[in-house]
Every structure is written in C-alpha cells, then in structure tokens.
Design an enzyme around this catalytic site. Structure first.
Site, PDB file in Angstrom:
ATOM      1  N   LEU A 256       0.830  -1.265  -0.079  1.00 33.92           N
ATOM      2  CA  LEU A 256       0.002  -0.014   0.050  1.00 33.92           C
ATOM      3  C   LEU A 256       0.923   1.304  -0.029  1.00 33.92           C
ATOM      4  CD1 LEU A 256      -2.605  -0.233   2.850  1.00 33.92           C
ATOM      5  CD2 LEU A 256      -3.111   0.011   0.320  1.00 33.92           C
TER       6      LEU A 256
ATOM      7  N   GLU B  96     -10.895   2.166   6.875  1.00 27.28           N
ATOM      8  CA  GLU B  96     -10.903   0.892   7.915  1.00 27.28           C
ATOM      9  C   GLU B  96      -9.702   1.246   8.359  1.00 27.28           C
ATOM     10  OE1 GLU B  96     -11.535  -1.847   5.118  1.00 27.28           O
ATOM     11  OE2 GLU B  96      -9.470  -2.869   5.153  1.00 27.28           O
TER      12      GLU B  96
ATOM     13  N   LYS C 255      -5.898   0.211   9.717  1.00 26.08           N
ATOM     14  CA  LYS C 255      -4.726  -0.158   9.399  1.00 26.08           C
ATOM     15  C   LYS C 255      -4.053  -1.107  10.378  1.00 26.08           C
ATOM     16  CE  LYS C 255      -0.477   0.391   6.480  1.00 26.08           C
ATOM     17  NZ  LYS C 255       0.194  -0.572   7.309  1.00 26.08           N
TER      18      LYS C 255
ATOM     19  N   LYS D 262      -1.047   7.063   7.791  1.00 27.79           N
ATOM     20  CA  LYS D 262      -0.665   6.452   8.872  1.00 27.79           C
ATOM     21  C   LYS D 262      -0.489   7.671  10.088  1.00 27.79           C
ATOM     22  CE  LYS D 262       2.905   3.228   8.353  1.00 27.79           C
ATOM     23  NZ  LYS D 262       4.036   2.480   7.724  1.00 27.79           N
TER      24      LYS D 262
HETATM   25  S1  IVH Z   1      -5.560  -3.455   1.779  1.00 34.08           S
HETATM   26  C1  IVH Z   1      -4.119  -4.723  -2.581  1.00 34.08           C
HETATM   27  N1  IVH Z   1      -6.462  -3.037   4.253  1.00 34.08           N
HETATM   28  O1  IVH Z   1      -0.544  -2.618   5.088  1.00 34.08           O
HETATM   29  C2  IVH Z   1      -3.523  -4.128  -1.066  1.00 34.08           C
HETATM   30  N2  IVH Z   1      -3.879  -3.449   3.794  1.00 34.08           N
HETATM   31  O2  IVH Z   1       1.756  -1.108   4.484  1.00 34.08           O
HETATM   32  C3  IVH Z   1      -4.309  -4.554  -0.025  1.00 34.08           C
HETATM   33  N3  IVH Z   1      -2.752  -3.549   5.926  1.00 34.08           N
HETATM   34  O3  IVH Z   1       0.375  -4.723   2.576  1.00 34.08           O
HETATM   35  C4  IVH Z   1      -4.019  -4.068   1.179  1.00 34.08           C
HETATM   36  N4  IVH Z   1      -4.428  -3.200   7.443  1.00 34.08           N
HETATM   37  O4  IVH Z   1      -0.274  -5.793   4.931  1.00 34.08           O
HETATM   38  C5  IVH Z   1      -5.209  -3.423   3.281  1.00 34.08           C
HETATM   39  N5  IVH Z   1      -7.175  -2.777   6.104  1.00 34.08           N
HETATM   40  C6  IVH Z   1      -6.097  -2.987   5.666  1.00 34.08           C
HETATM   41  C7  IVH Z   1      -4.960  -3.109   6.058  1.00 34.08           C
HETATM   42  C8  IVH Z   1      -3.910  -3.498   5.110  1.00 34.08           C
HETATM   43  C9  IVH Z   1      -3.075  -3.273   7.410  1.00 34.08           C
HETATM   44  C10 IVH Z   1      -1.420  -3.708   5.744  1.00 34.08           C
HETATM   45  C11 IVH Z   1      -1.102  -4.708   4.236  1.00 34.08           C
HETATM   46  C12 IVH Z   1      -0.323  -3.851   3.633  1.00 34.08           C
HETATM   47  C13 IVH Z   1       0.469  -3.201   4.331  1.00 34.08           C
HETATM   48  C14 IVH Z   1       0.963  -1.980   3.831  1.00 34.08           C
END
Ligand code: IVH
Length: 673
Positions: A88, A118, A120, A320
C-alpha cells in the site's frame, strides 16, 4: 534532513541511501528485528522516491521503491500467488490524503465515488485461500508474486475457521488479511521470553512475524496469533460488489473481520479525516496495534478500472498516524532481576508526558539493545509511543551528550545479591545464577506465584511480598503456607483485619485448580494455556511429575522445547522438594476432570464474544470454547446460546439483552469451564 528538489544529491549519495534502506529491509523482513521505527523507515523511502523522481536515470530495477523487501525464508515452500499481493502507498500528511482522493476521483471519472475507510492493522500481511469452503492455504506476501507457504502455522490460529459456515460458499475464495498478536498476549510472551533469557520482541508485529516464520507449527500455535481479513482478491460467487460489504460478506462464513465501528463509508476528505482522528483518539484502547487507517475506493468495479502500479493499488492508500515522541533525559540505567535471574536494563527517565501518560521508565530489553543505541546515563533521548504497548527509547540526541560520559556496561554482579553474573547459554542475556538465596529472584518468583492467574492470593501484593522477603519470612513458595499470625503482627501497615484477610486468602488458595498451580510454579515455557493442557491430560500433579519426555510430546500443543523444560524442572531435586513441602503444608490441587467434548455443557452451544476480557485473549477464549465442543460466531442472533461479555461490551451486549440471550461474565465463563 530530508531531500528536496532544490538540493544537489550526488549519485553516490543516492546509492548510499539505497544501501541503507536495503539493510533496514533485511532487518525488518528477514530478521524481524528492525533498528529504526516505521516512521523513520518511511521517511527514508520517501527521500529515495523524491531523488528518483528528479533523477530517473539513476533508478535501478530492483530499487526498494519498486519492489517488496521480503526474501524467501529457508525451510518454507515457495508458492506463487494467483493474484499478486500488493503493498500500500502511505502518507503521514492530510494534504496528501486530499491529493489521493482528488486523484482517484479523477481516475474513476466520478468525483462522488464513495470511499471505504478501515483500520490499518500493524501485523503481517497474509493471503488466505478457501476452496469449496475448506481452508486450503496461507501464504506470506514475499516479493508480491511468490511468498512463503505458512499454511501449517495459519491452521493453528484459533479464530480462523478450517471450514466455512453458512450457505452460498464461493468455490474459490482468496482473501487478504493481517496476522497479529494482541497486545496482552505480546506482553505475556515477552515477559516469558525475557525471563527465559531470550531476547524480547520490540513490538507485537515483530513477534507475529517471528512466530509465523517458525518451522515448528506447534510452537507457532502457542504464540497466540490472531487474524483479521479485510480484502477479497477473488470470490467466484460474484456477489460482492463493494469494499464496505466485505465485512458482512465474510462474516456470514464465520471469518474474522473488523468490528462494525472500525469501518466507515466516507464521501469527502473531511469525512475521511474525521474518521481518522476519531480512530487515532481511541487507538490505545484497542486490544491490538494499528498504525493508521486505510482508505479504499468503495466500488470494487472501480478497483479493476483504475488498476495498480507495479507495487501498490491505485485505489487505496494508508494514512498513517505519526508516532508521538517526547524528549527527556536518562537519569540512570538500572538493572532488574527477573524470576529466572535474567538481568534486564531499564532506563530511569526524567518523567515526561507522552501520549497522555507520564513516562518515567522504559525497558531496554537487553545489553545489546543498549550498546546498539549507545544509551548512557545523562543522555538526552527521544522516546516514542506510537500506539505501542511499551514506550521505547528511539535514539540518543548525541549533540546533547555531556562531556566525560561513559558507555554503559552490564553489571558483572547481581544488583541484588552480588553474585557474579553468567551469560545465558546461546543468548545475549546474562543471569544471576544464585537461584537459592538471591532475594531479587525470590521476590519475582513469589509475585508470579501469588498472581491472580496463578494461586490468586490477592492480598499478598508486591509491597507486602517485598517486606516479607526482606524480613526473611518467605524465601520460597512453601514458606507462604507457613506464615503465622505472629510473623505479621507488628509489621508496618498490618492490622488485625488485614492479617485475618491475608491468612484467609492463603488458606483458600490451597484448593487451587491443578492448572493454576502448574502455571504458578513458573516452569520455563509453560504459560496458562499449556498448564491447562497438562492439567487436562494428567489430572494430578503426581502423574505430571512422573511423565517422560515422550508422553509430553504426544500432547497436541506441547512441542519438544516445552517437553524438555518440563522434564528438567521435575527432575530437579530442589523443585521436587518444594512441591513436596507445598503438598505437606496443605496445598490440594483440584483434580482436572478430563472433559469429553460432548459431555461438557458448552458442547453444541454457540457463543459470541464481545468487549475486552481481562485475563483471556479472544483467541484463548475461542480455543477453550471449541475444545469443549462449542462454536464461536461473530454476531448475536436468536440462535446464540451465550454471549461472553468483557469490558466495554457494546452493541452485541445490548442485542443479547434484547433477545434474552444468556450473558456470561469472564468470571462465570471460567467457572463454567
Ligand atoms: S488492503 C492490495 N487493508 O498494510 C492491497 N491492507 O503497509 C491490499 N494492511 O500490505 C491491502 N491493514 O499488509 C489493506 N485494512 C487494511 C490493512 C492493510 C493493514 C497492511 C497490508 C499492506 C500493508 C502496507
């Protein structure tokens, strides 16, 4: 100092920055032991990105701005992702959030495209696949195309169903989610590690990453990992149309998802920021760690439409939360002797307000950590609390170091009893070997022994234990059961009533359930869960004490390391002696009846958990229910038999009351176990 376009950067400076980032990638992904905070890392990466924008001719194909850092882990099968697992983009600035929203509205051609926001999660990303409702695989992100096959470890996560519930289950369901360790579990795990002379983890995410990379899935299963699923990469039913419906869609199959209040559909930048600020305010109260919010386009058709860059989707970004930092001075570095004699350094700080609480101490984990950061007495340090459970010393402000300062050295002698310390074999830690007469160790062991989840002698608080140890009245567990009224009379703060209370409490504790006594003994690597398993398996302390290694390892959930520790503990004459005296002085561990799953009153019953439990984590409670033949569901309905309600129980509690569903407190639940 951050790069900006007006500054001249040489190619070798660019390359040096590349190297630095690669080194941090390796620390983070491969060793799960980062040296810098996420915030600092993100700033380095942004700097690199900015330079690359101005100097596209320098950019190397495998620049960290274009690739993901996770190399394969030895011992794990490598599997190709059917759908790439992307990362992301992220930002710490509201300005850039606005830029992101404007950009995607332009790309979709609809400035009203709704956004789904939502939490993170700050854990480890994982791809989970179900085929015909059966859990087929769990794979780490790896380089985005190929990751580690961690299916065996994922199967040990209590809250993740092996088989989906409900109807209309898609033939193929590929999900994205995050594996994490709840804060409470992390703290317990770290205490246990530090007391066993192992290095503690810097934060729950590292603990989760390290635990997932264990080749021994039994051991991985003991780490209390949990999971939340937040994205659907593929579902063959074609029913899911909106990101904001993902929660309900997955919940119908009994999959673990975010709580309702942790997801919001927003339409403007202002609404997004309102959600972000509101979440930031309460983040410390969450049982797990988050590091921001994720903003996603709500319409899944629009995801397809605007696609992704090589590394990140264009339809989502993370906002963040910048960690809160404070500057203070280290008054001195003291050391603390743990239950097993391991000595840990602690920074005694000039008290300072940080994220709403006054911080006066920070654990420095072990001597390597102090050396690496070169923290010294009188140093000015930057401390940080980014929703982290433990505030940490990020770095020293060297410009403020007073003249004549000397590097810190680990004690050569125990700070309590003066015995020369020894290095714990194979570990960085040092330990006071004087188990028998070191007052520091006695104190810690006894505090552990009388704690609520152990013998539960709550009137024997830390201060009283310290006084009794100091007076030589107690030095071991059995001494507690020889305390006489005369020993307490005349002690400062003791009146007739408090003496009666204490003696009563001690008396009552004699009828302790076997599992709690086993835990209270403080056997290395035996936590509450393992103690429970052992009590179930053996029924009596005598049977447990005589069991050979081979018998321990046949118990599901007990690995060779735990088995070895048990055998060693019970073979040690001092421990045998202590247990014998405990029994002679009237401790009567209550037999654990082996419950056949179908006989237990929980069998066939559906539970819903809500709120924060005090002693159990959610996954522990889930495990205990399932072990007794019960089921755990995400939402309250007429079919729910029990709601297990912890602190700050919300809507589910109200609904249960409305429907007349029986509500159990944690206390009642534990009794019913
Ligand atoms: S969506 C295709 N939703 O943050 C991308 N990621 O630092 C799908 N993460 O690689 C990611 N919470 O491991 C998504 N609610 C959330 C998340 C989330 C944590 C993580 C995920 C991502 C990383 C990037």
């Amino acid at each position: 100092m951050y790069y900006n376009a007006c500054m001249k950067v040489t190619k070798s400076e660019y390359e040096a920055l590349l190297e630095t980032i690669r080194r941090h990638d390796e620390k983070y992904y491969e060793q799960a032991k980062p040296e810098i905070t996420d915030y600092e890392y993100d700033q380095l990466l942004k700097e690199l990105e900015a330079i690359e924008q101005d100097h596209p001719e320098w950019v190397v194909a495998d620049s960290p701005t274009r690739t993901l850092g996770d190399a394969p882990t030895a011992g794990f099968k490598q599997v190709k992702h059917k759908h790439p697992m992307l990362s992301l983009s992220n930002t710490y600035s509201e300005e850039e959030v606005k830029g992101f929203i404007d950009r995607i509205h332009k790309l979709t051609g609809n400035e009203k495209s709704p956004l789904s926001c939502e939490l993170k999660m700050d854990g480890v990303a994982v791809g989970i696949t179900y085929i015909n409702g059966r859990l087929k695989s769990g794979v780490t992100r790896g380089n985005g195309k190929v990751g580690d096959d961690i299916t065996a470890n994922v199967r040990k996560i209590a809250s993740l169903p092996k088989e989906l519930k409900g109807s209309d289950i898609p033939e193929r369901l590929e999900l994205r989610g995050e594996i994490f360790i709840p804060k409470k579990t992390f703290l317990a795990l770290n205490t246990e590690r530090e007391e066993n002379g192992e290095e503690g983890w810097a934060n729950p995410r590292n603990a989760a990453a390290g635990s997932l990379k264990l080749l021994d899935s039994e051991e991985s299963g003991r780490r209390g990992l949990d999971i939340v699923l937040y994205n659907v990469a593929e579902e063959t039913s074609g029913k899911l149309k909106k990101q904001s419906d993902t929660r309900e869609f997955l919940k119908q199959f009994d999959l673990p998802v975010f709580a309702k209040e942790h997801v919001a559909v927003c339409h403007t930048e202002q609404e997004v920021m309102e959600f972000a600020h509101q979440i930031e305010k309460v983040r410390d109260d969450f049982p797990f760690e988050i590091d921001g919010i994720v903003i996603k386009l709500d319409q899944l058709s629009e995801h397809k439409f605007i696609g992704s860059t090589g590394k990140c989707p264009r339809w989502a970004t993370a906002y963040k939360f910048a960690p809160e930092q404070a500057v203070t001075v280290v008054k001195e570095i003291t050391t603390q002797v743990g239950r097993t004699g391991v000595i840990t350094p602690v920074a005694e700080l000039e008290p300072v307000l940080l994220a709403g609480s006054t911080i006066a101490r920070a654990t420095l984990h072990n001597q390597d950590e102090v050396k690496r950061k070169d923290i010294r007495a009188q140093d000015t340090v930057i401390i940080e609390k980014g929703g982290d459970v433990i505030p940490k010393v990020v770095r020293v402000d060297l410009s403020k170091r007073p003249d004549g300062s000397v590097a810190w050295e680990m004690d050569t002698h125990c700070p309590i009893c003066g015995t020369p310390v020894e290095r714990v074999p194979g570990q960085v830690a040092v330990r006071c070997p004087n188990r028998d007469t070191c007052g520091g160790q006695h104190l810690r062991r006894i505090n552990f022994f009388v704690a609520k989840n152990a013998m539960d002698i709550d009137t024997l608080g830390e201060k009283i234990v310290a006084k009794l140890v100091e007076k030589g009245i107690i030095a071991n567990f059995a001494d507690i059961y020889a305390i006489r009224r005369e020993d307490l009379e005349g002690l400062e703060g003791f009146k007739d009533k408090s003496i009666n209370n204490l003696l009563d409490n001690i008396e009552k504790s004699k009828d302790v359930p076997l599992a709690r006594l086993v835990f209270a003994l403080g056997i290395p690597f035996v936590g509450t869960q393992t103690a429970e398993l052992l009590a179930q398996e053996f029924g009596t302390l005598e049977a447990l004490m005589e069991a050979p290694f081979e018998q321990f390892v046949t118990i599901e959930g007990v690995g060779p390391k735990v088995a070895e520790s048990l055998v060693e503990f019970f073979a040690t004459p001092r421990n045998q002696e202590e247990i014998k005296t405990l029994l002679e002085r009237g401790v009567r561990p209550q037999k654990a009846e082996k419950v056949a799953a179908s006989d237990h009153p929980f069998a066939g019953k559906t539970f819903v958990l809500t709120g924060t439990l005090e002693e159990l984590t959610r996954s522990e409670a889930t495990h205990l229910i399932k072990e007794r033949g019960g089921k755990v569901s995400g939402s309250v309905s007429k079919k729910t038999d029990y709601v297990l309600a912890g602190e700050a129980a919300g809507a589910k509690y109200d609904k249960a009351q409305k429907l007349g569903v029986k509500i159990l407190s944690e206390e009642e639940f534990k009794k019913a176990l």
